[in-house]
Design an enzyme around this catalytic site. Structure first.
Site, mmCIF file in Angstrom:
data_model
loop_
_atom_site.group_PDB
_atom_site.id
_atom_site.type_symbol
_atom_site.label_atom_id
_atom_site.label_comp_id
_atom_site.label_asym_id
_atom_site.label_seq_id
_atom_site.Cartn_x
_atom_site.Cartn_y
_atom_site.Cartn_z
ATOM 1 N N ASP A 1 49.820 -21.522 99.537
ATOM 2 C CA ASP A 1 49.082 -21.218 98.307
ATOM 3 C C ASP A 1 49.904 -20.405 97.314
ATOM 4 O O ASP A 1 49.351 -19.619 96.539
ATOM 5 C CB ASP A 1 47.767 -20.469 98.612
ATOM 6 C CG ASP A 1 46.926 -21.204 99.635
ATOM 7 O OD1 ASP A 1 46.801 -22.429 99.483
ATOM 8 O OD2 ASP A 1 46.438 -20.566 100.580
ATOM 9 N N GLU A 2 51.215 -20.568 97.321
ATOM 10 C CA GLU A 2 52.068 -19.779 96.423
ATOM 11 C C GLU A 2 52.116 -20.343 95.013
ATOM 12 O O GLU A 2 52.701 -19.724 94.119
ATOM 13 C CB GLU A 2 53.513 -19.710 96.971
ATOM 14 C CG GLU A 2 53.664 -18.952 98.282
ATOM 15 C CD GLU A 2 53.574 -19.876 99.480
ATOM 16 O OE1 GLU A 2 53.222 -21.060 99.285
ATOM 17 O OE2 GLU A 2 53.850 -19.432 100.604
ATOM 18 N N GLY A 3 51.556 -21.536 94.822
ATOM 19 C CA GLY A 3 51.612 -22.150 93.487
ATOM 20 C C GLY A 3 52.765 -23.130 93.373
ATOM 21 O O GLY A 3 53.325 -23.323 92.287
ATOM 22 N N GLY B 1 52.648 -26.380 93.552
ATOM 23 C CA GLY B 1 52.289 -27.561 92.759
ATOM 24 C C GLY B 1 52.651 -27.380 91.301
ATOM 25 O O GLY B 1 53.224 -28.256 90.672
ATOM 26 N N ASN C 1 45.549 -30.763 104.487
ATOM 27 C CA ASN C 1 45.270 -29.325 104.616
ATOM 28 C C ASN C 1 45.832 -28.609 103.384
ATOM 29 O O ASN C 1 45.446 -27.482 103.089
ATOM 30 C CB ASN C 1 45.879 -28.736 105.906
ATOM 31 C CG ASN C 1 47.315 -29.160 106.155
ATOM 32 O OD1 ASN C 1 47.840 -30.026 105.468
ATOM 33 N ND2 ASN C 1 47.945 -28.562 107.133
ATOM 34 N N GLN D 1 52.131 -25.885 102.443
ATOM 35 C CA GLN D 1 51.948 -24.649 103.211
ATOM 36 C C GLN D 1 53.113 -23.683 102.921
ATOM 37 O O GLN D 1 53.696 -23.772 101.858
ATOM 38 C CB GLN D 1 51.806 -24.931 104.722
ATOM 39 C CG GLN D 1 50.487 -25.597 105.103
ATOM 40 C CD GLN D 1 50.515 -27.103 104.987
ATOM 41 O OE1 GLN D 1 51.455 -27.746 105.380
ATOM 42 N NE2 GLN D 1 49.467 -27.671 104.438
ATOM 43 N N LYS E 1 51.940 -15.968 89.505
ATOM 44 C CA LYS E 1 50.753 -15.098 89.348
ATOM 45 C C LYS E 1 51.090 -13.644 89.050
ATOM 46 O O LYS E 1 50.367 -12.733 89.479
ATOM 47 C CB LYS E 1 49.867 -15.218 90.594
ATOM 48 C CG LYS E 1 49.213 -16.610 90.707
ATOM 49 C CD LYS E 1 48.188 -16.659 91.801
ATOM 50 C CE LYS E 1 46.946 -17.377 91.389
ATOM 51 N NZ LYS E 1 45.913 -17.436 92.396
HETATM 52 P P1 IMP Z 1 45.729 -26.458 109.900
HETATM 53 O O1 IMP Z 1 46.974 -26.753 109.139
HETATM 54 O O2 IMP Z 1 44.488 -27.041 109.288
HETATM 55 O O3 IMP Z 1 45.846 -26.789 111.370
HETATM 56 O O4 IMP Z 1 45.489 -24.861 109.860
HETATM 57 C C1 IMP Z 1 46.345 -23.948 110.520
HETATM 58 C C2 IMP Z 1 46.506 -22.673 109.714
HETATM 59 O O5 IMP Z 1 47.248 -22.949 108.523
HETATM 60 C C3 IMP Z 1 45.192 -22.043 109.239
HETATM 61 O O6 IMP Z 1 45.352 -20.642 109.212
HETATM 62 C C4 IMP Z 1 45.046 -22.569 107.823
HETATM 63 O O7 IMP Z 1 44.243 -21.724 107.012
HETATM 64 C C5 IMP Z 1 46.499 -22.573 107.375
HETATM 65 N N1 IMP Z 1 46.787 -23.548 106.311
HETATM 66 C C6 IMP Z 1 46.937 -24.879 106.454
HETATM 67 N N2 IMP Z 1 47.224 -25.446 105.273
HETATM 68 C C7 IMP Z 1 47.267 -24.457 104.368
HETATM 69 C C8 IMP Z 1 47.565 -24.426 102.971
HETATM 70 O O8 IMP Z 1 47.861 -25.430 102.322
HETATM 71 N N3 IMP Z 1 47.508 -23.204 102.389
HETATM 72 C C9 IMP Z 1 47.229 -22.065 103.086
HETATM 73 N N4 IMP Z 1 46.966 -22.048 104.388
HETATM 74 C C10 IMP Z 1 46.989 -23.235 105.034
#
Ligand code: IMP
Length: 424
Positions: free
Chosen positions: A13-15, A17, A38, A225, A332
């Site tokens: 979620d650092e931005g 995109g 995700n 991520q 941000k």
């Molecule tokens: P998963 O990727 O759904 O298996 O989640 C595993 C961990 O990674 C959890 O703590 C999620 O909240 C985190 N996570 C997965 N994708 C993101 C993302 O794009 N941004 C922030 N956290 C993420």
């Protein structure tokens, strides 16, 4: 003839995109190489908000090729929904500008049910996954029982593979997690309509990138991520199931590592984390509330409030080392306006010893952050378009980040729009 990788240096979620969208005009191909839906990347351009989960952010630019590499996992129904929404917003998506690897593993309905059932069975110990089936899909990939996009082209093979998978998954679902079993026709029924839509996009992604380089073009690799959610190098087990670090771009898209000559790390001006796991600089006070409210820190994918804290230079240092960062972008920065003091964690105190890199995962929850406090600034930053237009205290904050990481800050984001960016 090189490649640039954009990676998150914190917990996602650092931005990324927004930065990828801003860089895209200088590249010919934009490639996603890991993760699945995700991820949630938001791009704002021309007053329109585009939310992307799997499709590379470059797609909103005409005349760019976008690729989704083998390291990604793809939920066919969700993917088609994302594509249809973007098309309805006027984005051009055709087999000419979007190419998807046949080697990508499909997120099946049972992966989502298993992800959610496992999380609820873990109670207090849960990871806080997005519940999108990411972990179970990568498990099947590693166990060599996964279903790949290429399998959609052979319906008999697809049917056989799903039948075999359901034999095992239904035991888990019914016996362990007390869920109803899934039927073959029901499962196929969810996959086949999307398969029709997806098949024309299947392509040889390494070859498309090679052709781009052969013509003297440039490729941009868009990470999802963040570094500290990496399956190997992150805060295990509170991580996602893919390699989020820069080297994942090579294995996840099928290109040579030496092509990756620029590695841009994206960091927020503070820290956030979604889900469970250690977070040394987490704030539970009014400063944390300021960051959450001013930064609208609620997940794009799940809507969960994000945990917020001060910027952590130990985490940035570790990311510099793990990714071989060549430059950074700070996003941000505007969110910090209005705080009388801003703090940066420069080291951890671990049982009386000052450490500059994160300890083993199980010790991370017990460290105490060592902070340096700096004067804050009251002025809003959203109109600033050059470093000179920033208040002195904000410039000092950026300078200190450069010093702590030993890297140049190349971009500073002061708002969600494309234009709200300072290029250094
Ligand atoms: P998963 O990727 O759904 O298996 O989640 C595993 C961990 O990674 C959890 O703590 C999620 O909240 C985190 N996570 C997965 N994708 C993101 C993302 O794009 N941004 C922030 N956290 C993420």
């Amino acid at each position: 003839m090189s490649g640039m990788v954009v990676v998150g240096v914190q917990w996602g979620d650092e931005g990324k995109g927004k930065i990828v969208d801003m860089l895209a005009p200088d590249f010919d191909v934009v490639v996603r190489f890991q993760g699945g839906n995700n991820a949630g990347h938001t791009v704002r351009a021309g007053g329109v908000k585009y939310v992307l989960s799997l499709i590379p952010s470059g797609i909103v630019h005409p005349n760019k090729k976008c690729c989704i590499g083998n390291g990604v996992v793809l939920d066919p129904e969700e993917f088609c929904r994302e594509m249809d929404t973007l098309i309805a917003q006027g984005v051009r998506i055709t087999p000419d500008n979007l190419h998807i690897s046949r080697k990508i593993h499909l997120i099946m309905p049972y992966h989502k049910t298993l992800d959610q059932a496992r999380e609820s069975s873990l109670g207090e110990d849960k990871i806080g996954t997005t519940g999108r089936g990411i972990g179970p899909c990568y498990e099947d990939k590693a166990a060599r029982i996964g279903i790949r996009l290429g399998d959609l082209e052979d319906r008999d093979l697809l049917r056989d593979k799903i039948r075999a998978a359901l034999k095992e998954k239904n035991v888990l679902l019914t016996q362990l997690y007390r869920q109803p079993p899934l039927g073959l026709e029901e499962t196929l029924g969810k996959i086949l309509p999307a398969a029709e839509q997806l098949c024309p996009f299947l392509a040889d992604v390494p070859e498309i990138i090679r052709q781009c380089w052969q013509k003297g073009g440039q490729a941009l690799f868009e990470g999802a991520q963040g570094t500290h959610l990496d399956i190997d190098h992150g805060t295990y087990p509170f991580v996602t199931s893919s390699n989020t670090v820069a080297s994942g771009a090579a294995t996840g898209s099928g290109i040579a590592p030496w092509r990756l000559t620029k590695i841009l790390g994206i960091s927020k001006a503070y820290s956030t984390r979604v889900g469970a796991g250690p977070f040394p600089t987490e704030l539970m006070d009014e400063n944390g509330q300021h960051l959450r409210e001013q930064g609208a820190e609620f997940g794009t994918v799940t809507g969960r409030p994000r945990r917020c804290g001060w910027l952590d230079a130990v985490i940035l240092r570790n990311s510099t080392r793990l990714n071989g960062l060549t430059e950074i972008a700070i996003t941000k920065l505007d969110v910090l306006s209005g705080l009388p003091e801003v703090k940066i964690c420069t080291a951890y105190n671990q049982r009386g010893e000052k450490i500059l890199y994160p300890p083993e995962e199980h010790d991370l929850a017990a460290v105490e952050p060592v902070y340096v406090g700096m004067p804050g600034w009251a002025e809003p930053l959203s109109e600033a378009r050059s470093l000179g237009e920033l208040p002195g205290a904000a410039r000092d904050y950026l300078k200190y980040i450069e010093e702590l990481c030993g890297l140049p800050v190349k971009f500073v984001s002061v708002g969600p729009d494309r234009e709200q960016t300072i290029i250094n």
